[in-house]
Design an enzyme around this catalytic site. Structure first.
Site, PDB file in Angstrom:
ATOM      1  N   PHE A   1      26.481  79.288  63.079  1.00 39.31           N
ATOM      2  CA  PHE A   1      28.192  79.013  63.471  1.00 39.31           C
ATOM      3  C   PHE A   1      28.662  77.697  63.639  1.00 39.31           C
ATOM      4  O   PHE A   1      29.848  77.499  63.762  1.00 39.31           O
ATOM      5  CB  PHE A   1      28.458  79.982  64.722  1.00 39.31           C
ATOM      6  CG  PHE A   1      27.971  79.480  66.080  1.00 39.31           C
ATOM      7  CD1 PHE A   1      26.743  79.382  66.545  1.00 39.31           C
ATOM      8  CD2 PHE A   1      29.047  78.801  66.698  1.00 39.31           C
ATOM      9  CE1 PHE A   1      26.413  78.845  67.665  1.00 39.31           C
ATOM     10  CE2 PHE A   1      28.556  78.191  68.037  1.00 39.31           C
ATOM     11  CZ  PHE A   1      27.386  78.453  68.466  1.00 39.31           C
TER      12      PHE A   1
ATOM     13  N   ALA B   1      27.204  73.779  75.331  1.00 38.61           N
ATOM     14  CA  ALA B   1      27.666  74.160  73.994  1.00 38.61           C
ATOM     15  C   ALA B   1      26.270  74.146  73.205  1.00 38.61           C
ATOM     16  O   ALA B   1      25.444  73.299  73.261  1.00 38.61           O
ATOM     17  CB  ALA B   1      28.534  73.284  73.478  1.00 38.61           C
TER      18      ALA B   1
ATOM     19  N   CYS C   1      29.892  83.220  72.473  1.00 32.43           N
ATOM     20  CA  CYS C   1      30.756  83.242  73.672  1.00 32.43           C
ATOM     21  C   CYS C   1      32.150  83.679  73.432  1.00 32.43           C
ATOM     22  O   CYS C   1      32.848  84.318  73.967  1.00 32.43           O
ATOM     23  CB  CYS C   1      30.635  82.070  74.336  1.00 32.43           C
ATOM     24  SG  CYS C   1      29.333  81.711  75.233  1.00 32.43           S
TER      25      CYS C   1
ATOM     26  N   GLY D   1      16.687  82.807  76.908  1.00 33.54           N
ATOM     27  CA  GLY D   1      17.444  82.724  75.941  1.00 33.54           C
ATOM     28  C   GLY D   1      18.081  81.390  75.812  1.00 33.54           C
ATOM     29  O   GLY D   1      17.349  80.231  75.954  1.00 33.54           O
TER      30      GLY D   1
ATOM     31  N   LEU E   1      35.515  82.587  81.965  1.00 34.15           N
ATOM     32  CA  LEU E   1      36.133  83.191  80.664  1.00 34.15           C
ATOM     33  C   LEU E   1      37.453  82.486  80.278  1.00 34.15           C
ATOM     34  O   LEU E   1      37.779  82.530  79.282  1.00 34.15           O
ATOM     35  CB  LEU E   1      36.722  84.722  81.341  1.00 34.15           C
ATOM     36  CG  LEU E   1      35.654  85.770  81.483  1.00 34.15           C
ATOM     37  CD1 LEU E   1      36.109  87.101  81.996  1.00 34.15           C
ATOM     38  CD2 LEU E   1      34.863  85.932  80.215  1.00 34.15           C
TER      39      LEU E   1
ATOM     40  N   ASN F   1      36.453  79.212  78.079  1.00 34.48           N
ATOM     41  CA  ASN F   1      36.392  79.806  76.717  1.00 34.48           C
ATOM     42  C   ASN F   1      37.592  80.385  76.021  1.00 34.48           C
ATOM     43  O   ASN F   1      37.748  80.034  74.781  1.00 34.48           O
ATOM     44  CB  ASN F   1      35.190  80.899  76.712  1.00 34.48           C
ATOM     45  CG  ASN F   1      33.884  80.225  76.810  1.00 34.48           C
ATOM     46  OD1 ASN F   1      33.663  78.980  76.719  1.00 34.48           O
ATOM     47  ND2 ASN F   1      32.877  80.816  77.150  1.00 34.48           N
TER      48      ASN F   1
ATOM     49  N   GLU G   1      27.674  78.705  83.103  1.00 33.59           N
ATOM     50  CA  GLU G   1      26.971  77.538  82.138  1.00 33.59           C
ATOM     51  C   GLU G   1      27.847  77.362  81.290  1.00 33.59           C
ATOM     52  O   GLU G   1      28.352  78.091  80.470  1.00 33.59           O
ATOM     53  CB  GLU G   1      25.491  78.105  81.611  1.00 33.59           C
ATOM     54  CG  GLU G   1      24.910  76.736  81.123  1.00 33.59           C
ATOM     55  CD  GLU G   1      25.014  75.668  81.689  1.00 33.59           C
ATOM     56  OE1 GLU G   1      24.454  75.580  82.842  1.00 33.59           O
ATOM     57  OE2 GLU G   1      25.837  74.662  81.396  1.00 33.59           O
TER      58      GLU G   1
HETATM   59  C1  UDX Z   1      31.102  77.380  73.701  1.00 33.81           C
HETATM   60  C2  UDX Z   1      31.701  76.646  74.858  1.00 33.81           C
HETATM   61  O1  UDX Z   1      32.232  75.432  74.151  1.00 33.81           O
HETATM   62  C3  UDX Z   1      30.701  76.341  75.850  1.00 33.81           C
HETATM   63  O2  UDX Z   1      31.464  75.646  76.844  1.00 33.81           O
HETATM   64  C4  UDX Z   1      30.340  77.762  76.297  1.00 33.81           C
HETATM   65  O3  UDX Z   1      29.618  77.559  77.552  1.00 33.81           O
HETATM   66  C5  UDX Z   1      29.934  78.410  75.142  1.00 33.81           C
HETATM   67  O4  UDX Z   1      30.833  78.640  74.268  1.00 33.81           O
HETATM   68  P1  UDX Z   1      29.415  76.962  71.522  1.00 33.81           P
HETATM   69  O5  UDX Z   1      29.914  78.559  71.253  1.00 33.81           O
HETATM   70  O6  UDX Z   1      28.005  76.944  71.655  1.00 33.81           O
HETATM   71  O7  UDX Z   1      30.216  76.676  73.197  1.00 33.81           O
HETATM   72  O8  UDX Z   1      30.040  76.026  70.673  1.00 33.81           O
HETATM   73  P2  UDX Z   1      31.170  75.378  70.456  1.00 33.81           P
HETATM   74  O9  UDX Z   1      31.263  73.856  70.163  1.00 33.81           O
HETATM   75  O10 UDX Z   1      32.520  75.829  71.616  1.00 33.81           O
HETATM   76  O11 UDX Z   1      32.053  75.877  69.095  1.00 33.81           O
HETATM   77  C6  UDX Z   1      32.403  77.179  68.923  1.00 33.81           C
HETATM   78  C7  UDX Z   1      32.925  77.595  67.706  1.00 33.81           C
HETATM   79  O12 UDX Z   1      34.052  76.994  67.490  1.00 33.81           O
HETATM   80  C8  UDX Z   1      31.939  77.094  66.625  1.00 33.81           C
HETATM   81  O13 UDX Z   1      32.105  77.906  65.492  1.00 33.81           O
HETATM   82  C9  UDX Z   1      32.647  75.586  66.009  1.00 33.81           C
HETATM   83  O14 UDX Z   1      32.574  75.440  64.699  1.00 33.81           O
HETATM   84  C10 UDX Z   1      34.237  76.236  66.342  1.00 33.81           C
HETATM   85  N1  UDX Z   1      35.169  74.890  66.589  1.00 33.81           N
HETATM   86  C11 UDX Z   1      35.021  74.042  67.612  1.00 33.81           C
HETATM   87  C12 UDX Z   1      36.226  74.752  65.706  1.00 33.81           C
HETATM   88  O15 UDX Z   1      36.502  75.457  64.650  1.00 33.81           O
HETATM   89  N2  UDX Z   1      36.902  73.524  65.754  1.00 33.81           N
HETATM   90  C13 UDX Z   1      36.895  72.744  66.849  1.00 33.81           C
HETATM   91  O16 UDX Z   1      37.478  71.748  66.933  1.00 33.81           O
HETATM   92  C14 UDX Z   1      35.691  73.095  67.715  1.00 33.81           C
HETATM   93  P1  ADP Z   2      21.964  83.675  76.078  1.00 36.26           P
HETATM   94  O1  ADP Z   2      22.751  83.124  74.784  1.00 36.26           O
HETATM   95  O2  ADP Z   2      23.194  84.245  77.133  1.00 36.26           O
HETATM   96  O3  ADP Z   2      21.242  82.885  76.549  1.00 36.26           O
HETATM   97  P2  ADP Z   2      19.924  85.343  74.960  1.00 36.26           P
HETATM   98  O4  ADP Z   2      20.454  86.671  74.018  1.00 36.26           O
HETATM   99  O5  ADP Z   2      19.848  84.234  74.002  1.00 36.26           O
HETATM  100  O6  ADP Z   2      21.364  85.267  75.658  1.00 36.26           O
HETATM  101  O7  ADP Z   2      18.975  85.752  76.055  1.00 36.26           O
HETATM  102  C1  ADP Z   2      18.854  86.621  76.752  1.00 36.26           C
HETATM  103  C2  ADP Z   2      17.425  86.862  77.064  1.00 36.26           C
HETATM  104  O8  ADP Z   2      17.488  87.760  78.127  1.00 36.26           O
HETATM  105  C3  ADP Z   2      16.714  87.585  75.917  1.00 36.26           C
HETATM  106  O9  ADP Z   2      15.654  86.772  75.448  1.00 36.26           O
HETATM  107  C4  ADP Z   2      16.324  89.153  76.576  1.00 36.26           C
HETATM  108  O10 ADP Z   2      15.029  89.419  76.301  1.00 36.26           O
HETATM  109  C5  ADP Z   2      16.253  88.729  78.004  1.00 36.26           C
HETATM  110  N1  ADP Z   2      16.192  89.982  79.030  1.00 36.26           N
HETATM  111  C6  ADP Z   2      17.183  90.892  78.796  1.00 36.26           C
HETATM  112  N2  ADP Z   2      16.957  91.848  79.848  1.00 36.26           N
HETATM  113  C7  ADP Z   2      16.114  91.325  80.614  1.00 36.26           C
HETATM  114  C8  ADP Z   2      15.214  92.039  81.539  1.00 36.26           C
HETATM  115  N3  ADP Z   2      15.648  92.859  82.431  1.00 36.26           N
HETATM  116  N4  ADP Z   2      14.228  91.184  82.222  1.00 36.26           N
HETATM  117  C9  ADP Z   2      13.819  90.040  81.607  1.00 36.26           C
HETATM  118  N5  ADP Z   2      14.350  89.778  80.265  1.00 36.26           N
HETATM  119  C10 ADP Z   2      15.500  90.135  80.018  1.00 36.26           C
END
Ligand code: UDX
Ligand code: ADP
Ligand code: UDX
Length: 480
Positions: free
Chosen positions: A334, A160, A272, A10, A217, A220, A157
């Site tokens: 998003f 972003a 997240c 994913g 957790l 985030n 991980e």
């Molecule tokens: C987040 C964390 O940043 C990352 O470390 C973690 O691994 C996964 O979750 P992500 O969700 O990919 O990453 O994007 P991020 O850049 O954090 O933005 C999250 C949301 O907050 C977005 O909708 C963004 O538009 C919003 N945002 C971000 C704001 O509204 N204002 C800001 O100043 C920053």
């Molecule tokens: P993330 O944002 O955390 O990477 P995603 O939903 O993008 O999450 O990716 C998770 C992936 O894990 C999906 O592609 C799903 O098909 C796969 N998955 C879930 N369960 C299993 C499993 N038991 N074996 C192999 N792949 C799996």
């Protein structure tokens, strides 16, 4: 040759493994998934996720030391290190529904690993999971192990979306948690050696298992809390005439606070933040800490409030009705530079406007019509979410059209809502757009990206989050 297998191809597993393969030519990396279409896409020219820079990395390694496969069991059984990066959505039914993480996919992956393994393995928790999941997984593995030894590590991980490759190349830190035993330490060192191919030693932090799980957790939750804090301030700015950009800038200059992540917006989205905070809330409640749970819940409540407030502002400004008026929605993802719509604020804003019978014309450079229609008809779990409405009726979906151009979306519209900060929205020909709209023409900027003065000179009535209000908006009913 060290062999790595990652279960789950994913948003996290795919880019992370591609970068490990690129940086460690001596390691063979297999990314496996049960989804045939996902793996087919990873093996094609049209990767299943849009992420700047990802194509180049995949092209360089695929077929050499990076493989994508649906043969999950074969690759798991051959691997020395197994990363688990499967989805962990919020539970929608049963115990903890709406808050707890659904670990079904995780558990089935763990059982499969125990089942097919013929040699000792390090199993790495990569997807964000509740604290103490590693312990549960360890139990599943050891109780089914047939004498094989498993070491569990937590290696959350922090990438972003939209900047995943950059973040992976140059991470602020890599966090590895493991058991505080000689075998645990050996496993930590083995994983550290993988990252040490390109990450400076001092940025690789090692902790116990639970600290690593909780740090993810917590990180985030802190990030989301900053956004809810600035968004709460944006409401006060509108009420008082202060300007949120000036306030954020001044606050961020304090080195104890820092300038990043202080952009007011229509609300945070992404897979997240909400999920992890709900999870944190649930863990606090289960551990008898209701005050702590209540504290973090507010971060989500303010986020819902901000989305609600935006919808109310749009409707109130346009004479308290948007019934049958065309409203252009620019941006649905998003955030910019991703096609991901998980928990995007656009879903709630669009549903809110549809609830007031608006006609929506939506344009996003990366999100397909299919995805948008699915998002707007999907049923959400109902946890204190005033905006998460019931599924849309077929007639409501007919009120939505998805187009492939901002000019088409805005033609004959009464108002424009900017919901994602795509760069291309900054340089649109707003004069041309204005000329083709109904009058008075409104722009509601949910991302603070437009030049308000220029747009006002053209003739628009402009609303931008947390900015001093136009006289027009001040005269309209107050927005709570
Ligand atoms: C987040 C964390 O940043 C990352 O470390 C973690 O691994 C996964 O979750 P992500 O969700 O990919 O990453 O994007 P991020 O850049 O954090 O933005 C999250 C949301 O907050 C977005 O909708 C963004 O538009 C919003 N945002 C971000 C704001 O509204 N204002 C800001 O100043 C920053
Ligand atoms: P993330 O944002 O955390 O990477 P995603 O939903 O993008 O999450 O990716 C998770 C992936 O894990 C999906 O592609 C799903 O098909 C796969 N998955 C879930 N369960 C299993 C499993 N038991 N074996 C192999 N792949 C799996
Ligand atoms: C504060 C602001 O820092 C300062 O900018 C403003 O002008 C006045 O208020 P002050 O109250 O003097 O200054 O001290 P500060 O260092 O901010 O500490 C405030 C309280 O927070 C103290 O009780 C301190 O012990 C506590 N604190 C601070 C913590 O508990 N943890 C921390 O990490 C930091």
């Amino acid at each position: 040759m060290v062999k790595i297998c990652c279960i789950g191809a994913g948003y996290v597993g795919g880019p992370t493994m591609a970068v490990i393969a690129l940086k460690c030519p001596s390691i063979e990396v297999a990314v496996v998934d049960i989804s045939v279409s996902r793996i087919t896409a990873w093996n094609s020219d049209q990767l299943p996720i849009y992420e700047p820079g990802l194509d180049a990395v995949v092209k360089q390694c695929r077929g050499k030391n990076l493989f994508f496969s649906t043969d999950v069991e074969k690759h798991v059984s051959e691997a020395d290190i197994v990363f688990v990066s499967v989805n962990t959505p919020t539970k929608t039914r049963g115990l903890g529904a709406g808050k707890a993480a659904d670990l079904t996919y995780w558990e089935s992956a763990a059982r499969m690993i125990a089942d097919v393994s013929k040699s000792d393995k390090i199993v790495v928790e990569k997807s964000t999971v509740p604290v103490k999941t590693a312990e549960a997984i360890e139990k599943i593995l050891t109780h089914n192990s047939k004498g094989i030894k498993f070491q569990i590590l937590s290696n959350p991980e922090f990438l972003a979306e939209g900047t995943a490759i950059q973040d992976l190349f140059n991470p602020d830190r890599v966090l590895i948690g493991g058991r505080e035993t000689p075998e645990g330490d050996k496993a930590i060192q083995a994983l550290k050696a993988v990252y040490a191919h390109w990450v400076p030693q001092e940025r690789i932090l090692t902790t116990n298992l639970w600290s690593a799980e909780l740090s993810k957790l917590a990180a985030n939750a802190f990030l989301a809390q900053r956004i809810s804090s600035v968004n709460a301030m944006s409401a006060l700015c509108e009420a008082t005439g202060a300007n949120i950009s000036e306030v954020s800038y001044a606050v961020g200059k304090d080195t104890r606070i820092g300038p990043k992540f202080l952009n007011a917006s229509v609300g945070f989205g992404g897979s997240c933040f909400q999920k992890d905070i709900l999870n944190l809330v649930y863990i606090c409640e289960c551990n008898g800490l209701p005050e702590v749970a209540e504290y973090w819940k507010q971060v989500i409540k303010i986020n819902d409030y901000q989305k609600n407030r935006f919808v109310n502002r749009v409707v109130a400004s346009m004479f308290n009705t948007v019934s049958n008026k065309k409203i252009a929605v620019l941006g649905f993802a998003f955030k910019k530079d991703t096609g991901d719509t998980r928990e995007t604020p656009a879903i709630d804003v669009c549903k809110g406007l549809l609830g007031d019978k608006a006609r929506l014309s939506i344009y996003d450079p990366q999100v397909t019509e299919d995805q948008i229609q699915r998002d707007l008809t999907m049923n959400k779990f109902d946890w204190d979410h005033p905006l998460h409405l019931q599924p849309m009726s077929p007639t409501t979906v007919k009120q939505v059209s998805v187009v492939w151009d901002a000019y088409e979306a805005t033609k004959d519209a009464h108002g424009i809502c900017i919901l994602t900060e795509w760069d291309e929205f900054k340089t649109l020909d707003y004069k041309k757009i204005y000329d083709n709209m109904q009058k008075p023409a409104f722009i509601f900027d949910g991302r603070n990206i437009v030049d308000m003065d220029k747009l006002r000179d053209i003739g628009f009535i402009v609303y931008s989050i947390g900015k001093p209000l136009d006289a027009w908006l001040k005269d309209m009913p107050a927005v709570a």
